[in-house]
Motif scaffolding. Structure first.
Motif, PDB file in Angstrom:
ATOM      1  N   ASP A 224       0.807  -1.219   0.000  1.00 42.63           N
ATOM      2  CA  ASP A 224       0.000   0.000   0.000  1.00 42.63           C
ATOM      3  C   ASP A 224       0.841   1.271   0.000  1.00 42.63           C
ATOM      4  OD1 ASP A 224       0.999  -0.201   2.537  1.00 42.63           O
ATOM      5  OD2 ASP A 224      -0.886   0.237   3.560  1.00 42.63           O
ATOM      6  N   ARG A 225       2.120   1.160  -0.270  1.00 38.68           N
ATOM      7  CA  ARG A 225       2.993   2.331  -0.322  1.00 38.68           C
ATOM      8  C   ARG A 225       3.024   2.824  -1.776  1.00 38.68           C
ATOM      9  NH1 ARG A 225       5.045  -1.375   3.077  1.00 38.68           N
ATOM     10  NH2 ARG A 225       6.281  -2.388   1.470  1.00 38.68           N
ATOM     11  N   ALA A 226       2.032   3.616  -2.127  1.00 41.25           N
ATOM     12  CA  ALA A 226       1.856   4.040  -3.510  1.00 41.25           C
ATOM     13  C   ALA A 226       1.426   5.494  -3.581  1.00 41.25           C
ATOM     14  CB  ALA A 226       0.819   3.152  -4.202  1.00 41.25           C
ATOM     15  N   THR A 227       1.613   6.087  -4.748  1.00 37.17           N
ATOM     16  CA  THR A 227       1.231   7.471  -4.999  1.00 37.17           C
ATOM     17  C   THR A 227       0.505   7.552  -6.335  1.00 37.17           C
ATOM     18  OG1 THR A 227       3.199   8.255  -3.821  1.00 37.17           O
ATOM     19  CG2 THR A 227       2.066   9.835  -5.214  1.00 37.17           C
ATOM     20  N   LEU A 228      -0.557   8.327  -6.381  1.00 40.68           N
ATOM     21  CA  LEU A 228      -1.341   8.525  -7.600  1.00 40.68           C
ATOM     22  C   LEU A 228      -1.568  10.017  -7.772  1.00 40.68           C
ATOM     23  CD1 LEU A 228      -2.868   6.807  -9.798  1.00 40.68           C
ATOM     24  CD2 LEU A 228      -4.925   7.117  -8.392  1.00 40.68           C
ATOM     25  N   PHE A 229      -1.253  10.557  -8.960  1.00 45.62           N
ATOM     26  CA  PHE A 229      -1.427  11.995  -9.163  1.00 45.62           C
ATOM     27  C   PHE A 229      -1.623  12.296 -10.652  1.00 45.62           C
ATOM     28  CE2 PHE A 229       3.056  10.972  -9.211  1.00 45.62           C
ATOM     29  CZ  PHE A 229       3.593  11.711 -10.255  1.00 45.62           C
ATOM     30  N   TRP A 230      -2.100  13.511 -10.931  1.00 45.25           N
ATOM     31  CA  TRP A 230      -2.350  13.961 -12.289  1.00 45.25           C
ATOM     32  C   TRP A 230      -1.262  14.932 -12.740  1.00 45.25           C
ATOM     33  CZ3 TRP A 230      -5.970  12.457 -15.801  1.00 45.25           C
ATOM     34  CH2 TRP A 230      -7.043  11.694 -15.337  1.00 45.25           C
ATOM     35  N   ARG A 231      -1.000  14.931 -14.074  1.00 43.27           N
ATOM     36  CA  ARG A 231      -0.056  15.881 -14.666  1.00 43.27           C
ATOM     37  C   ARG A 231      -0.686  16.544 -15.893  1.00 43.27           C
ATOM     38  NH1 ARG A 231       5.392  12.421 -15.625  1.00 43.27           N
ATOM     39  NH2 ARG A 231       4.031  11.730 -17.330  1.00 43.27           N
ATOM     40  N   LYS A 232      -0.218  17.730 -16.190  1.00 43.15           N
ATOM     41  CA  LYS A 232      -0.578  18.425 -17.420  1.00 43.15           C
ATOM     42  C   LYS A 232       0.714  18.859 -18.102  1.00 43.15           C
ATOM     43  CE  LYS A 232      -2.921  22.520 -19.272  1.00 43.15           C
ATOM     44  NZ  LYS A 232      -3.649  23.768 -18.952  1.00 43.15           N
ATOM     45  N   LEU A 247      -7.407   2.264  -0.037  1.00 38.23           N
ATOM     46  CA  LEU A 247      -8.390   1.380   0.581  1.00 38.23           C
ATOM     47  C   LEU A 247      -8.058  -0.075   0.277  1.00 38.23           C
ATOM     48  CD1 LEU A 247     -11.618   3.337  -0.456  1.00 38.23           C
ATOM     49  CD2 LEU A 247     -10.459   3.399   1.775  1.00 38.23           C
ATOM     50  N   PRO A 248      -8.428  -0.979   1.190  1.00 36.50           N
ATOM     51  CA  PRO A 248      -8.136  -2.406   0.972  1.00 36.50           C
ATOM     52  C   PRO A 248      -9.164  -3.063   0.064  1.00 36.50           C
ATOM     53  CG  PRO A 248      -9.205  -2.121   3.087  1.00 36.50           C
ATOM     54  CD  PRO A 248      -8.992  -0.736   2.538  1.00 36.50           C
ATOM     55  N   HIS A 250     -10.779  -6.972  -1.131  1.00 34.68           N
ATOM     56  CA  HIS A 250     -11.081  -8.209  -0.415  1.00 34.68           C
ATOM     57  C   HIS A 250      -9.986  -9.260  -0.560  1.00 34.68           C
ATOM     58  CE1 HIS A 250     -12.304  -9.174  -4.529  1.00 34.68           C
ATOM     59  NE2 HIS A 250     -12.197 -10.438  -4.196  1.00 34.68           N
ATOM     60  N   ASP A 251      -9.129  -9.146  -1.590  1.00 35.47           N
ATOM     61  CA  ASP A 251      -8.096 -10.149  -1.831  1.00 35.47           C
ATOM     62  C   ASP A 251      -6.748  -9.777  -1.230  1.00 35.47           C
ATOM     63  OD1 ASP A 251      -7.434  -8.045  -3.455  1.00 35.47           O
ATOM     64  OD2 ASP A 251      -7.307  -9.211  -5.314  1.00 35.47           O
ATOM     65  N   GLY A 252      -6.715  -8.714  -0.403  1.00 35.05           N
ATOM     66  CA  GLY A 252      -5.463  -8.315   0.238  1.00 35.05           C
ATOM     67  C   GLY A 252      -4.690  -7.257  -0.518  1.00 35.05           C
ATOM     68  N   THR A 253      -5.130  -6.918  -1.738  1.00 35.91           N
ATOM     69  CA  THR A 253      -4.489  -5.828  -2.478  1.00 35.91           C
ATOM     70  C   THR A 253      -5.164  -4.514  -2.105  1.00 35.91           C
ATOM     71  OG1 THR A 253      -5.973  -6.102  -4.384  1.00 35.91           O
ATOM     72  CG2 THR A 253      -3.916  -7.379  -4.381  1.00 35.91           C
ATOM     73  N   PHE A 254      -4.788  -3.444  -2.815  1.00 36.66           N
ATOM     74  CA  PHE A 254      -5.313  -2.121  -2.464  1.00 36.66           C
ATOM     75  C   PHE A 254      -5.807  -1.372  -3.691  1.00 36.66           C
ATOM     76  CE2 PHE A 254      -2.270  -3.374   0.737  1.00 36.66           C
ATOM     77  CZ  PHE A 254      -2.921  -3.064   1.923  1.00 36.66           C
ATOM     78  N   LEU A 310     -16.196  -5.412   3.541  1.00 36.13           N
ATOM     79  CA  LEU A 310     -15.023  -5.830   4.303  1.00 36.13           C
ATOM     80  C   LEU A 310     -14.830  -4.950   5.521  1.00 36.13           C
ATOM     81  CD1 LEU A 310     -12.446  -7.482   4.640  1.00 36.13           C
ATOM     82  CD2 LEU A 310     -11.287  -5.856   3.127  1.00 36.13           C
ATOM     83  N   ALA A 311     -15.046  -3.631   5.342  1.00 36.70           N
ATOM     84  CA  ALA A 311     -14.874  -2.716   6.464  1.00 36.70           C
ATOM     85  C   ALA A 311     -15.860  -3.030   7.578  1.00 36.70           C
ATOM     86  CB  ALA A 311     -15.067  -1.271   5.988  1.00 36.70           C
TER      87      ALA A 311
END
Length: 348
Positions: A224-232, A247-248, A250-254, A310-311
């Protein structure tokens, strides 16, 4: 300058690798169809062990946790014995807490959470130990001052008693900052194929209506150590961007999303925008250009709905259960069971 600071934050987020181990103890009364006592152990948010007053047995919750008996054949038997003793102590603690708060009947819960976080790059360790009652903080250990913090008047007597036990505080601090991270490393070795794996996500651009923001949705990644962002035009965007939480699944990924408002941007300029996903440990970014966007009348709720379910399950099993005995072969509880009774009920 703001851009430089932002990039530094991104680099830090991508390089920091923190692993954790947490234990949750819960004693409850008046909760229908739920065990009166539950212990749950987690490593990097994966449930590794479970014990409750119905089964009366500590059991592994991950296949790789069976490897622990290769080094310690009596591990699970010893865990079972320890949790059975703790179960009795927490039953008494629950009665004492009800007396402290002048309560009878209804639903009441005594909770404990303790554990540590370990950064495998900086070797920094953070430990925590806290008790709660009926969903609110009751008492916690401040490792910096080596004193107990009591936010409730009913916990002051416990604070005074525990503050006097300097040897006990030292023992707990040693466990949380020394022993706990060693067990984190051991469990990471057992479950390295799961806990240390890297999985890239599928990335989709979604839009509810032509006038709605465009959502860049990444799902199926790990860790879960990830970054998501937009560029122009290759430049990072800060305005008109709404970053969602990780967010988690159900299969353990995010999964995570980043929404971009495009109400004032003509469609011919959309190709100047792209969404960038970065995952810790992966050199190359996933770049999705804003070109063709899937527009639906309904949001993609399948995965999100699964997360909500899941939550709710976690709240029922761990959230209700939110809030091991010291020995050299297993991650022990930093508090001896006999002491729990004495500390919460001095003079008994």
């Amino acid at each position: 300058m703001r851009k430089v600071i932002f990039l530094l934050c991104l680099c830090h987020a991508a390089s920091a690798v923190t692993h954790s181990m947490k234990y949750f103890y819960t004693a409850s009364t008046g909760v229908p169809n739920f065990p009166k006592y539950v212990t749950v152990g987690l490593v990097d948010e994966f449930e590794i062990s479970h014990y409750d007053s119905n089964t009366m047995r500590a059991e592994p919750k991950q296949d790789w946790m069976n490897k622990v008996t290769e080094d310690d054949p009596q591990y699970w038997e010893r865990e079972t014995g320890s949790f059975m003793a703790t179960q009795q102590a927490f039953k008494v603690n629950l009665d004492i807490a009800k007396q402290r708060f002048n309560q009878t009947g209804d639903v009441h819960i005594v909770q404990r959470m303790y554990g540590c976080e370990w950064d495998d790059v900086t070797e920094e360790v953070k430990g925590y130990f806290q008790d709660g009652y009926d969903g609110e903080d009751f008492i916690s250990l401040d490792l910096e001052t080596e004193t107990w913090v009591a936010p409730k008047p009913q916990a002051v007597i416990t604070k005074h008693n525990w503050d006097k036990e300097k040897a006990g505080i030292a023992q707990q601090k040693h466990y949380l900052t020394q022993i706990c991270p060693e067990w984190v490393k051991k469990y990471l070795n057992y479950g390295r194929s799961v806990l240390l794996r890297t999985e890239l996500p599928s990335v989709s651009l979604l839009q509810k209506t032509p006038s709605s923001p465009v959502s860049c949705h990444a799902t199926g990644f790990y860790p879960d150590r990830a970054t998501l962002f937009w560029r122009k035009d290759g430049e990072d965007l800060h305005e008109d961007v709404d970053l969602g939480e990780i967010l988690p699944n159900h299969d353990g990924t995010f999964q995570m999303s980043a929404d971009l408002k495009l109400s004032s941007v003509p469609p011919k300029d959309w190709k100047r925008y792209d969404c960038v996903f970065q995952l810790s440990g992966v050199k190359h970014d996933l770049i999705t250009r804003l070109d063709k966007v899937r527009t639906n009348r309904e949001k993609p709720t399948g995965i999100i709905a699964a997360v909500v379910v899941l939550a709710l399950v976690l709240i029922a099993v761990i959230g209700v259960v939110i809030y091991k005995k010291m020995n050299a072969k297993r991650p022990p509880s930093p508090v001896n069971n006999a002491e729990v009774l004495e500390e919460l009920n001095p003079g008994s």
